[in-house]
Design a protein around this motif. Structure first.
Motif, short mmCIF file in Angstrom:
data_model
loop_
_atom_site.label_atom_id
_atom_site.label_comp_id
_atom_site.label_asym_id
_atom_site.label_seq_id
_atom_site.Cartn_x
_atom_site.Cartn_y
_atom_site.Cartn_z
N GLU A 128 0.84 -1.19 0.00
CA GLU A 128 0.00 0.00 0.00
C GLU A 128 0.88 1.25 0.00
N LYS A 129 0.29 2.37 -0.38
CA LYS A 129 1.07 3.61 -0.47
C LYS A 129 1.18 4.33 0.87
N TYR A 130 0.55 3.77 1.90
CA TYR A 130 0.54 4.42 3.21
C TYR A 130 1.61 3.85 4.13
N LEU A 131 2.03 4.65 5.10
CA LEU A 131 2.88 4.14 6.17
C LEU A 131 2.10 3.06 6.93
N PRO A 132 2.79 2.10 7.54
CA PRO A 132 2.08 1.05 8.30
C PRO A 132 1.08 1.64 9.29
N TYR A 133 -0.12 1.08 9.30
CA TYR A 133 -1.20 1.66 10.11
C TYR A 133 -1.99 0.57 10.83
N GLN A 134 -2.85 1.00 11.76
CA GLN A 134 -3.72 0.11 12.51
C GLN A 134 -4.97 -0.20 11.69
N ARG A 135 -5.38 -1.45 11.67
CA ARG A 135 -6.61 -1.81 10.95
C ARG A 135 -7.89 -1.73 11.79
N PRO A 136 -7.87 -2.11 13.08
CA PRO A 136 -9.13 -2.12 13.84
C PRO A 136 -9.93 -0.82 13.80
N PRO A 137 -9.29 0.37 13.83
CA PRO A 137 -10.10 1.60 13.83
C PRO A 137 -10.80 1.88 12.50
N LEU A 138 -10.44 1.16 11.44
CA LEU A 138 -11.00 1.47 10.12
C LEU A 138 -12.52 1.36 10.10
N SER A 139 -13.06 0.38 10.83
CA SER A 139 -14.52 0.19 10.82
C SER A 139 -15.19 0.92 11.97
N LYS A 140 -14.41 1.67 12.74
CA LYS A 140 -14.98 2.34 13.92
C LYS A 140 -14.53 3.80 13.98
N ALA A 141 -13.46 4.05 14.74
CA ALA A 141 -13.02 5.43 15.03
C ALA A 141 -12.69 6.23 13.78
N PHE A 142 -12.09 5.60 12.78
CA PHE A 142 -11.71 6.33 11.57
C PHE A 142 -12.97 6.80 10.82
N LEU A 143 -13.95 5.92 10.69
CA LEU A 143 -15.18 6.29 10.01
C LEU A 143 -15.94 7.39 10.74
N GLN A 144 -15.79 7.42 12.06
CA GLN A 144 -16.49 8.43 12.87
C GLN A 144 -15.74 9.75 12.93
N GLY A 145 -14.54 9.78 12.37
CA GLY A 145 -13.74 11.00 12.41
C GLY A 145 -12.99 11.19 13.71
#
Length: 407
Positions: free
Chosen positions: A37-54
């Motif tokens: 991926e083009k991104y720096l290594p990141y956490q996956r669990p927040p993708l369906s929660k905190a990230f979507l909520q901003g």
């Protein structure tokens, strides 16, 4: 000069952990971390929660900031992928044509979403949640979506449904099984979370099969179930599991079955190649069978273990498997592997939204699931980790201090 070199294919949680743990252990060789991926290594669990909520942004989701890699002399190669492995030459060829030589190779290739194979599954508006790119797209789509269908009542699907419901979207969850999270939790927990979702307006269709997805001008408009029922949808979110990314391992001649086969030290059929995380099919000392454990904690624990093996530490991997899911204001935490459990014991009061479920198999404790009960969860990690049990009658009695059963 130290000529040792560790090449890690996969820059997710597991791959990152191997690199980080090696440097923490003062490994002096070269470390190369390859991410497609083009991104720096990141956490996956927040993708369906905190990230979507901003609640988390692009920077907050990162495992480490960019300067971490240069400070720790980790060669991070993002936006690239490994084409093949030459085991005789002990080298990896990248898509760019460059070649990396290794002393030890670590496959942390993870897993990919299981995709629908039905008519209309390629329509615009049919989306998955696995990568940061997926989550970014989903976040934009959600702003203009009104009727959202979620296919799959597992953790990802339910976590997304909770976020979308709080945003006022009309949510319908379609699940082929008779209850929520059936593979992972006891019926009482399934019922509890179904009730909480329904309290937020989520509609469930259980024992239901999606026949096809239909649209207009290439965009999804509704789904049709096998029983003929039609459900309007301007977005369909699919969460029906994942499949291990083991293609490069198979092409290299490594033994693969349900993922990349590894021994108790996480070595593949080639002693110089390890596999960790979602792609690794390993013997689990708690379940007493080979399995893939798809969790952040497993990725972290296996990453640490492989780093210790590369450093010459022969200590066995006894990390306790544990998992979690956040839905609305409820934290579900699970410890142990409850597969094949025979009986369950409820501790606490479900109506108070703070309770635990103890799982027993052949008379022994094999797992504990808790809802908003961190004390029981931490106790469970100690009990399961030490191979200890609690009499069912004691587990059911809240007046009994279960700490007396710790060694």
């Amino acid at each position: 000069m130290n000529k040792d070199s560790v090449v890690i294919i996969g820059a997710g949680q597991a791959g990152f952990q191997v690199a980080h743990s090696l440097r923490q252990a003062s490994y002096e060789g070269r470390i190369t971390l390859i991410g497609n991926e083009k991104y720096l290594p990141y956490q996956r669990p927040p993708l369906s929660k905190a990230f979507l909520q901003g609640k988390m942004d692009d920077e907050g989701i990162l495992l480490r900031q960019e300067d971490f890699y240069s400070k720790n002399t980790i060669d991070l190669m993002i936006g690239q992928h490994a084409e093949n492995i030459d085991r005789l030459e002990k080298s990896v060829q990248l898509c760019t044509g460059s070649t990396l030589h290794y002393t030890h190779l670590v496959l942390a290739t993870g897993a990919s979403v299981r995709r629908l194979n039905i008519a209309g599954s390629d329509l615009d508006g049919v989306v998955y949640v696995r990568s940061l790119g997926d989550a970014k797209s989903l976040k934009i789509r959600m702003e203009r979506a009104h009727n959202i269908v979620v296919i799959g009542a597992g953790f990802i699907g339910l976590e997304f449904a909770a976020v979308a419901a709080k945003l006022g979207k009309k949510i319908t969850v379609v699940e082929s099984q008779p209850r929520l999270m059936e593979r992972a939790v006891a019926p009482i927990i399934s019922h509890f979370f179904k009730q909480q979702h329904e309290n937020h307006g989520v509609n469930f269709l259980l024992n239901a099969q999606v026949k096809n997805i239909a649209g207009e001008k290439g965009t999804v408009k509704f789904i049709e179930l096998e029983d003929g029922q039609i459900i309007l949808a301007d977005m369909v979110v699919v969460g029906v599991g994942v499949v291990p990314n083991d293609q490069i391992a198979r092409e290299a001649g490594l033994t693969c079955s349900n993922g990349i086969d590894v021994d108790t030290d996480l070595r593949t059929s080639d002693a110089d190649i390890f596999a960790v995380g979602d792609c690794a099919y390993a013997h689990n000392i708690f379940a007493k069978v080979k399995m893939r454990v798809e969790s952040v904690q497993n990725a972290v624990d296996q990453g640490k273990h492989v780093a210790s093996r590369i450093m010459g530490d022969e200590s066995p991997n006894k990390a306790v498997p544990w998992f979690w899911s956040d839905q609305y204001d409820f934290k579900l935490q699970m410890v142990g592997i409850n597969t094949g459990y025979e009986t369950t014991i409820l501790r606490g009061n479900v109506e108070n939204c703070k309770f635990s479920v103890f799982y027993y198999k052949k008379g022994g404790l094999v797992g504990i699931d808790t809802v908003n009960n961190g004390v029981d969860h931490m106790l469970g990690r100690k009990l399961i980790g030490q191979g200890l049990s609690v009499p069912p009658e004691a587990a059911a009695d809240e007046t009994v201090n279960l700490k007396i059963y710790l060694a």
